[in-house]
Design a protein around this motif. Structure first.
Motif, PDB file in Angstrom:
ATOM      1  N   ALA A  92       2.631   4.772  27.323  1.00 19.59           N
ATOM      2  CA  ALA A  92       1.962   6.014  26.946  1.00 19.59           C
ATOM      3  C   ALA A  92       1.168   5.861  25.654  1.00 19.59           C
ATOM      4  CB  ALA A  92       2.998   7.128  26.793  1.00 19.59           C
ATOM      5  N   GLU A  93       1.632   5.012  24.748  1.00 18.05           N
ATOM      6  CA  GLU A  93       0.976   4.893  23.449  1.00 18.05           C
ATOM      7  C   GLU A  93      -0.391   4.239  23.537  1.00 18.05           C
ATOM      8  OE1 GLU A  93       3.475   3.451  20.261  1.00 18.05           O
ATOM      9  OE2 GLU A  93       5.127   4.734  20.899  1.00 18.05           O
ATOM     10  N   VAL A  94      -0.753   3.676  24.692  1.00 20.62           N
ATOM     11  CA  VAL A  94      -2.121   3.198  24.894  1.00 20.62           C
ATOM     12  C   VAL A  94      -3.093   4.372  24.779  1.00 20.62           C
ATOM     13  CG1 VAL A  94      -3.714   2.301  26.633  1.00 20.62           C
ATOM     14  CG2 VAL A  94      -1.536   1.154  26.230  1.00 20.62           C
ATOM     15  N   ASP A  95      -2.762   5.491  25.388  1.00 25.74           N
ATOM     16  CA  ASP A  95      -3.609   6.679  25.272  1.00 25.74           C
ATOM     17  C   ASP A  95      -3.569   7.256  23.864  1.00 25.74           C
ATOM     18  OD1 ASP A  95      -4.477   6.571  27.896  1.00 25.74           O
ATOM     19  OD2 ASP A  95      -3.020   8.044  28.627  1.00 25.74           O
ATOM     20  N   LEU A  96      -2.387   7.334  23.290  1.00 27.67           N
ATOM     21  CA  LEU A  96      -2.257   7.888  21.945  1.00 27.67           C
ATOM     22  C   LEU A  96      -3.063   7.072  20.944  1.00 27.67           C
ATOM     23  CD1 LEU A  96      -0.753  10.091  20.293  1.00 27.67           C
ATOM     24  CD2 LEU A  96       0.989   8.359  19.822  1.00 27.67           C
ATOM     25  N   ALA A  97      -2.992   5.744  21.037  1.00 24.69           N
ATOM     26  CA  ALA A  97      -3.708   4.875  20.108  1.00 24.69           C
ATOM     27  C   ALA A  97      -5.209   5.055  20.213  1.00 24.69           C
ATOM     28  CB  ALA A  97      -3.334   3.415  20.360  1.00 24.69           C
ATOM     29  N   HIS A  98      -5.683   5.305  21.413  1.00 22.78           N
ATOM     30  CA  HIS A  98      -7.123   5.439  21.590  1.00 22.78           C
ATOM     31  C   HIS A  98      -7.637   6.707  20.926  1.00 22.78           C
ATOM     32  CE1 HIS A  98     -10.430   4.026  24.594  1.00 22.78           C
ATOM     33  NE2 HIS A  98     -10.833   4.030  23.344  1.00 22.78           N
ATOM     34  N   VAL A  99      -6.917   7.815  21.083  1.00 18.77           N
ATOM     35  CA  VAL A  99      -7.321   9.041  20.398  1.00 18.77           C
ATOM     36  C   VAL A  99      -7.236   8.844  18.883  1.00 18.77           C
ATOM     37  CG1 VAL A  99      -6.913  11.508  20.129  1.00 18.77           C
ATOM     38  CG2 VAL A  99      -6.469  10.424  22.337  1.00 18.77           C
ATOM     39  N   TRP A 100      -6.150   8.235  18.441  1.00 13.93           N
ATOM     40  CA  TRP A 100      -5.902   8.037  17.016  1.00 13.93           C
ATOM     41  C   TRP A 100      -7.005   7.215  16.351  1.00 13.93           C
ATOM     42  CZ3 TRP A 100      -2.623   9.752  13.340  1.00 13.93           C
ATOM     43  CH2 TRP A 100      -2.443   8.994  12.193  1.00 13.93           C
ATOM     44  N   SER A 101      -7.537   6.249  17.086  1.00 14.57           N
ATOM     45  CA  SER A 101      -8.438   5.258  16.492  1.00 14.57           C
ATOM     46  C   SER A 101      -9.913   5.551  16.686  1.00 14.57           C
ATOM     47  CB  SER A 101      -8.130   3.868  17.074  1.00 14.57           C
ATOM     48  OG  SER A 101      -6.780   3.523  16.869  1.00 14.57           O
ATOM     49  N   THR A 102     -10.267   6.658  17.328  1.00 14.95           N
ATOM     50  CA  THR A 102     -11.681   6.927  17.616  1.00 14.95           C
ATOM     51  C   THR A 102     -12.160   8.216  16.964  1.00 14.95           C
ATOM     52  OG1 THR A 102     -11.032   7.897  19.749  1.00 14.95           O
ATOM     53  CG2 THR A 102     -11.764   5.593  19.754  1.00 14.95           C
ATOM     54  N   SER A 103     -11.917   8.317  15.657  1.00 19.40           N
ATOM     55  CA  SER A 103     -12.442   9.407  14.832  1.00 19.40           C
ATOM     56  C   SER A 103     -12.157  10.790  15.400  1.00 19.40           C
ATOM     57  CB  SER A 103     -13.956   9.235  14.631  1.00 19.40           C
ATOM     58  OG  SER A 103     -14.243   8.009  14.020  1.00 19.40           O
TER      59      SER A 103
ATOM     60  N   GLN B 198       2.743   5.542  13.992  1.00 16.22           N
ATOM     61  CA  GLN B 198       1.407   5.347  13.438  1.00 16.22           C
ATOM     62  C   GLN B 198       1.161   3.886  13.059  1.00 16.22           C
ATOM     63  OE1 GLN B 198       0.385   8.217  10.392  1.00 16.22           O
ATOM     64  NE2 GLN B 198       1.618   9.800  11.367  1.00 16.22           N
ATOM     65  N   ALA B 199       2.196   3.215  12.601  1.00 14.86           N
ATOM     66  CA  ALA B 199       2.049   1.810  12.209  1.00 14.86           C
ATOM     67  C   ALA B 199       1.761   0.918  13.411  1.00 14.86           C
ATOM     68  CB  ALA B 199       3.314   1.340  11.493  1.00 14.86           C
ATOM     69  N   ARG B 200       2.114   1.364  14.610  1.00 17.59           N
ATOM     70  CA  ARG B 200       1.882   0.558  15.819  1.00 17.59           C
ATOM     71  C   ARG B 200       0.474   0.701  16.374  1.00 17.59           C
ATOM     72  NH1 ARG B 200       7.103   2.756  16.953  1.00 17.59           N
ATOM     73  NH2 ARG B 200       6.324   4.288  18.440  1.00 17.59           N
ATOM     74  N   MET B 201      -0.227   1.727  15.961  1.00 13.80           N
ATOM     75  CA  MET B 201      -1.518   2.023  16.576  1.00 13.80           C
ATOM     76  C   MET B 201      -2.522   0.862  16.482  1.00 13.80           C
ATOM     77  SD  MET B 201      -1.230   5.087  17.964  1.00 13.80           S
ATOM     78  CE  MET B 201       0.348   4.375  18.488  1.00 13.80           C
TER      79      MET B 201
END
Length: 293
Positions: free
Chosen positions: A220-231, A254-257
């Motif tokens: 699931a964190e694949v989706d979370l990381a993408h939102v987190w990392s794209t402004s 957050q450290a895993r993103m």
């Protein structure tokens, strides 16, 4: 031939004879896109490739939209046509600039991720991330799947070869070897797979809707990381708080993103001359895994 003329010609060839004009839309980076005005029906969104990477790109995208809707309970545009040259969808609207919108999205995404767990990682066939094939061969081990099919697979791409030196590539291999130490062991679930902020839109009544998927069963964190990392916009901070609460994320998420988002940075680096800082982000994430003299 202009992009809008090409799209108009293909719509007419596909039998949509009531199309009057096609106006270009901004935002997409892999395909040509526009809004088609029709005489006797509502406008539609249309996209195509001047040179499609494969015949099945749009069929796979339509299937991904159906999976998000039918399995994941997410709103998506209606697919009106999907063939080797064209994808025609109902028109969505830009997302509203409100915290309540992002809070609702957090609830929907958390529900999709928690209700679609799967015993294996992958998908029943390959699909596409932009103009590159996304390999989805089934695997029981999420760390091995992520390393092989989401990270190391980009090393053979010419732009990646040119941008990363031998030490960078060796560092990526070391990071992949250490994934079980860097990331928690989580189950697979249905993921959008390309959830940058431009792919988050709204239905005509203002509800969250998703476009341009590259679905698979993955963390699931694949989706979370993408939102987190794209402004994400300021009002999206509520999204992360609510999603973390609903899914019982630990304090270290957050450290895993940066590690998880390596996959998307590598994909961007592989496909576009302007990498929007992806190369710099990759090298920063890999820095701790470079050998020291």
């Amino acid at each position: 031939m202009s992009s809008t003329t090409m799209l108009l010609d293909r719509l007419l060839q596909a039998g949509m004879r009531d199309v009057v004009t096609v106006e270009p839309v901004a935002g997409g980076v892999a395909a040509l896109a526009g809004i088609a005005t029709r005489r006797d029906a509502p406008p539609v969104f249309v996209k195509g490739f001047a040179d499609a990477p494969a015949e099945g790109v749009f069929v796979a995208e339509a299937e991904g939209l159906a999976a998000l809707r039918e399995l994941g309970g997410m709103a998506t545009p209606e697919v009106l046509l999907a063939d080797p040259e064209l994808l025609v969808l109902s028109v969505l609207r830009p997302r509203p600039h409100t915290e309540s919108f992002w809070e609702q999205l957090a609830h929907l995404l958390a529900r999709m991720h928690t209700s679609t767990t799967h015993p294996r990682f992958g998908w029943h066939h390959d699909n596409w991330l932009g103009r590159r094939r996304q390999v989805n061969t089934w695997h029981d081990d999420g760390f091995a799947f992520f390393a092989e099919h989401r990270l190391l697979r980009w090393l053979g791409e010419p732009r990646v070869e040119a941008a990363l030196d031998a030490a960078d590539r060796a560092a990526l291999e070391r990071l992949c070897h250490r994934l079980p130490d860097l990331l928690p062991d989580r189950p697979a679930c249905l993921t959008h797979g390309d959830l940058w902020t431009q792919n988050i839109m709204a239905t005509p009544d203002g509800q969250p809707a998703l476009i341009d998927p590259a679905v698979s069963y993955m963390w699931a964190e694949v989706d979370l990381a993408h939102v987190w990392s794209t402004s994400p916009p300021p009002e999206a901070q509520r999204f992360f708080q609510v999603y973390a609460d609903l899914t019982s994320l630990d304090d270290g998420w957050q450290a895993r993103m940066p590690v998880i988002q390596l996959r998307q940075h590598l994909a961007v680096l592989a496909q576009f001359d302007d990498d929007w800082g992806a190369g710099e982000q990759i090298r920063a994430t890999l820095a701790p895994f470079r050998t020291r003299s």
